[in-house]
Design a protein around this motif. Sequence first.
Motif, PDB file in Angstrom:
ATOM      1  N   ALA A 177       1.248   5.266  10.151  1.00 19.05           N
ATOM      2  CA  ALA A 177       1.501   6.398   9.042  1.00 19.05           C
ATOM      3  C   ALA A 177       1.025   6.042   7.644  1.00 19.05           C
ATOM      4  O   ALA A 177       0.214   6.806   6.993  1.00 19.05           O
ATOM      5  CB  ALA A 177       2.827   7.210   9.091  1.00 19.05           C
ATOM      6  N   VAL A 178       1.424   5.049   7.403  1.00 16.72           N
ATOM      7  CA  VAL A 178       1.000   4.807   5.889  1.00 16.72           C
ATOM      8  C   VAL A 178      -0.448   4.475   5.833  1.00 16.72           C
ATOM      9  O   VAL A 178      -1.400   5.095   4.735  1.00 16.72           O
ATOM     10  CB  VAL A 178       1.379   3.650   5.313  1.00 16.72           C
ATOM     11  CG1 VAL A 178       0.905   2.951   3.942  1.00 16.72           C
ATOM     12  CG2 VAL A 178       3.148   3.689   5.214  1.00 16.72           C
ATOM     13  N   GLU A 179      -1.211   3.885   6.665  1.00 18.66           N
ATOM     14  CA  GLU A 179      -2.645   3.597   6.792  1.00 18.66           C
ATOM     15  C   GLU A 179      -3.171   4.886   6.986  1.00 18.66           C
ATOM     16  O   GLU A 179      -4.517   5.164   6.321  1.00 18.66           O
ATOM     17  CB  GLU A 179      -2.933   2.867   8.001  1.00 18.66           C
ATOM     18  CG  GLU A 179      -2.741   1.141   7.626  1.00 18.66           C
ATOM     19  CD  GLU A 179      -2.644   0.355   9.090  1.00 18.66           C
ATOM     20  OE1 GLU A 179      -2.865   0.859  10.111  1.00 18.66           O
ATOM     21  OE2 GLU A 179      -2.654  -0.635   8.972  1.00 18.66           O
ATOM     22  N   GLY A 180      -2.681   5.835   7.628  1.00 19.82           N
ATOM     23  CA  GLY A 180      -3.255   7.317   8.015  1.00 19.82           C
ATOM     24  C   GLY A 180      -3.416   7.780   6.560  1.00 19.82           C
ATOM     25  O   GLY A 180      -4.231   8.477   6.323  1.00 19.82           O
ATOM     26  N   MET A 181      -2.345   7.978   5.740  1.00 20.42           N
ATOM     27  CA  MET A 181      -2.186   8.662   4.399  1.00 20.42           C
ATOM     28  C   MET A 181      -3.259   7.970   3.472  1.00 20.42           C
ATOM     29  O   MET A 181      -4.000   8.678   2.807  1.00 20.42           O
ATOM     30  CB  MET A 181      -0.786   8.404   4.056  1.00 20.42           C
ATOM     31  CG  MET A 181       0.227   9.112   4.801  1.00 20.42           C
ATOM     32  SD  MET A 181       1.935   8.610   4.302  1.00 20.42           S
ATOM     33  CE  MET A 181       1.950   9.341   2.362  1.00 20.42           C
ATOM     34  N   GLU A 182      -3.458   6.601   3.599  1.00 19.06           N
ATOM     35  CA  GLU A 182      -4.280   6.147   2.815  1.00 19.06           C
ATOM     36  C   GLU A 182      -5.806   6.355   2.946  1.00 19.06           C
ATOM     37  O   GLU A 182      -6.622   6.534   2.220  1.00 19.06           O
ATOM     38  CB  GLU A 182      -4.304   4.381   2.883  1.00 19.06           C
ATOM     39  CG  GLU A 182      -2.961   3.704   2.485  1.00 19.06           C
ATOM     40  CD  GLU A 182      -2.690   2.466   2.663  1.00 19.06           C
ATOM     41  OE1 GLU A 182      -1.913   1.905   2.178  1.00 19.06           O
ATOM     42  OE2 GLU A 182      -3.749   1.887   3.368  1.00 19.06           O
ATOM     43  N   LEU A 183      -6.086   6.445   4.547  1.00 20.62           N
ATOM     44  CA  LEU A 183      -7.493   6.700   4.898  1.00 20.62           C
ATOM     45  C   LEU A 183      -7.555   8.141   4.553  1.00 20.62           C
ATOM     46  O   LEU A 183      -8.718   8.541   4.025  1.00 20.62           O
ATOM     47  CB  LEU A 183      -7.428   6.570   6.257  1.00 20.62           C
ATOM     48  CG  LEU A 183      -9.024   7.210   7.042  1.00 20.62           C
ATOM     49  CD1 LEU A 183      -9.911   6.373   6.339  1.00 20.62           C
ATOM     50  CD2 LEU A 183      -8.991   6.902   8.365  1.00 20.62           C
ATOM     51  N   ALA A 184      -6.745   9.209   4.665  1.00 22.24           N
ATOM     52  CA  ALA A 184      -6.872  10.563   4.133  1.00 22.24           C
ATOM     53  C   ALA A 184      -7.165  10.761   2.736  1.00 22.24           C
ATOM     54  O   ALA A 184      -8.071  11.416   2.268  1.00 22.24           O
ATOM     55  CB  ALA A 184      -5.923  11.393   4.573  1.00 22.24           C
ATOM     56  N   PRO A 186       0.652  -1.085  -0.160  1.00 21.76           N
ATOM     57  CA  PRO A 186       0.048   0.005   0.049  1.00 21.76           C
ATOM     58  C   PRO A 186       0.813   1.312   0.122  1.00 21.76           C
ATOM     59  O   PRO A 186       0.414   2.335  -0.399  1.00 21.76           O
ATOM     60  CB  PRO A 186      -0.836  -0.066   1.198  1.00 21.76           C
ATOM     61  CG  PRO A 186      -0.921  -1.575   1.436  1.00 21.76           C
ATOM     62  CD  PRO A 186       0.405  -2.265   1.022  1.00 21.76           C
ATOM     63  N   PHE A 187       2.180   1.175   0.645  1.00 19.48           N
ATOM     64  CA  PHE A 187       2.818   2.141   0.539  1.00 19.48           C
ATOM     65  C   PHE A 187       3.130   2.745  -0.834  1.00 19.48           C
ATOM     66  O   PHE A 187       3.260   4.053  -1.069  1.00 19.48           O
ATOM     67  CB  PHE A 187       4.344   2.172   1.317  1.00 19.48           C
ATOM     68  CG  PHE A 187       5.204   3.066   1.131  1.00 19.48           C
ATOM     69  CD1 PHE A 187       5.208   4.280   1.951  1.00 19.48           C
ATOM     70  CD2 PHE A 187       6.212   3.090   0.300  1.00 19.48           C
ATOM     71  CE1 PHE A 187       6.100   5.040   1.648  1.00 19.48           C
ATOM     72  CE2 PHE A 187       7.216   3.901   0.048  1.00 19.48           C
ATOM     73  CZ  PHE A 187       7.251   4.937   0.803  1.00 19.48           C
ATOM     74  N   TYR A 188       3.576   1.765  -1.404  1.00 22.93           N
ATOM     75  CA  TYR A 188       4.087   2.105  -3.114  1.00 22.93           C
ATOM     76  C   TYR A 188       2.725   2.478  -3.879  1.00 22.93           C
ATOM     77  O   TYR A 188       2.949   3.276  -4.865  1.00 22.93           O
ATOM     78  CB  TYR A 188       4.651   0.817  -3.696  1.00 22.93           C
ATOM     79  CG  TYR A 188       5.993   0.879  -2.920  1.00 22.93           C
ATOM     80  CD1 TYR A 188       7.122   1.912  -3.119  1.00 22.93           C
ATOM     81  CD2 TYR A 188       6.233  -0.343  -2.218  1.00 22.93           C
ATOM     82  CE1 TYR A 188       8.113   1.720  -2.467  1.00 22.93           C
ATOM     83  CE2 TYR A 188       7.578  -0.486  -1.588  1.00 22.93           C
ATOM     84  CZ  TYR A 188       8.565   0.547  -1.871  1.00 22.93           C
ATOM     85  OH  TYR A 188       9.739   0.489  -1.094  1.00 22.93           O
TER      86      TYR A 188
END
Length: 292
Positions: free
Chosen positions: A241-248, A26-28
């Motif tokens: 942090a990555v999950e938060g970016m995805e949710l945003a 998910p990061f990439y």
Amino acid sequence: MPAPHVETAPGAPCVLIIADMLGRSPFYDHLAALVTGAGFQALLPDVFFRQGPLPKPGAEAAIARRARLDERRSLEDLRAAVDWLRERSTGPSVGTVGFCMGGMFALDLASTQGELVTVAYYGFPEPPAWVVSPPPRPLDLVGSLRRPVLAFWGERDTAVGPESAVRCAERAAANPRFAHAVLPGLGHGPVRGGASGDVMPGVRPRRRIVNIGDTAGESTVDVKWWMDEQIELVGSVWFTAVEGMELAGLLGSGAIDVSVLQPRTWPLDEINDAISGASSGEGGFTSYLVEF
């Protein structure tokens, strides 16, 4: 080579994203979304397409899979990906951004391919000794760099080794468009998330660390350093942090409908009462926003 390709507009400038040895995550995917949101084309190749997916998550399985990877052949696959992007872009250059193993590939490409603009995060100037079929060492090729390169390494990166990073930078010094930074306090892989323990030592004394998720297990902070440096830590353990970016991103795109949530407000002096009510589970979701 399988590679998700996102094109915002025909002929847009292109960026090749090269993942670490864990592969696509998910990061990439999120990084590719950010790249395309900025007006670029993004290509995220799977260098492990001949070996297949990981049988289970984790570094042990990733190392075992990488042992079956012919990395010289992978480098040729990536050259083909660069050529494929170049044919689809009207821009003067193709961008590459790589992480860890991908950073090593990006540095190799930068030394042997023309018209590239490169960013490498904690890429290996010298492949790890345990790699079975390594590509050419970027350290041996870096003297031929002529195009823009920006490289980042961590001061505490024992996987790459600070000495190796310094040697690489010294050999690349003849290229005025080579820039690098050795980031204080960081270990290997600080960008991908889950790296709070690495990042904290890089914070200046008497500062506050706001940790939005990123820590789901036990903290490994050196308490003596924490006290000596007078560091304050504030944060949450709900999302990485990555999950938060995805949710945003999902909220911003409208993919998640939050209209069913019922907002409630409290005055600031009652915020502790509001937080104490989180265990009631009203609606199954609780989020707190402080408005000043």
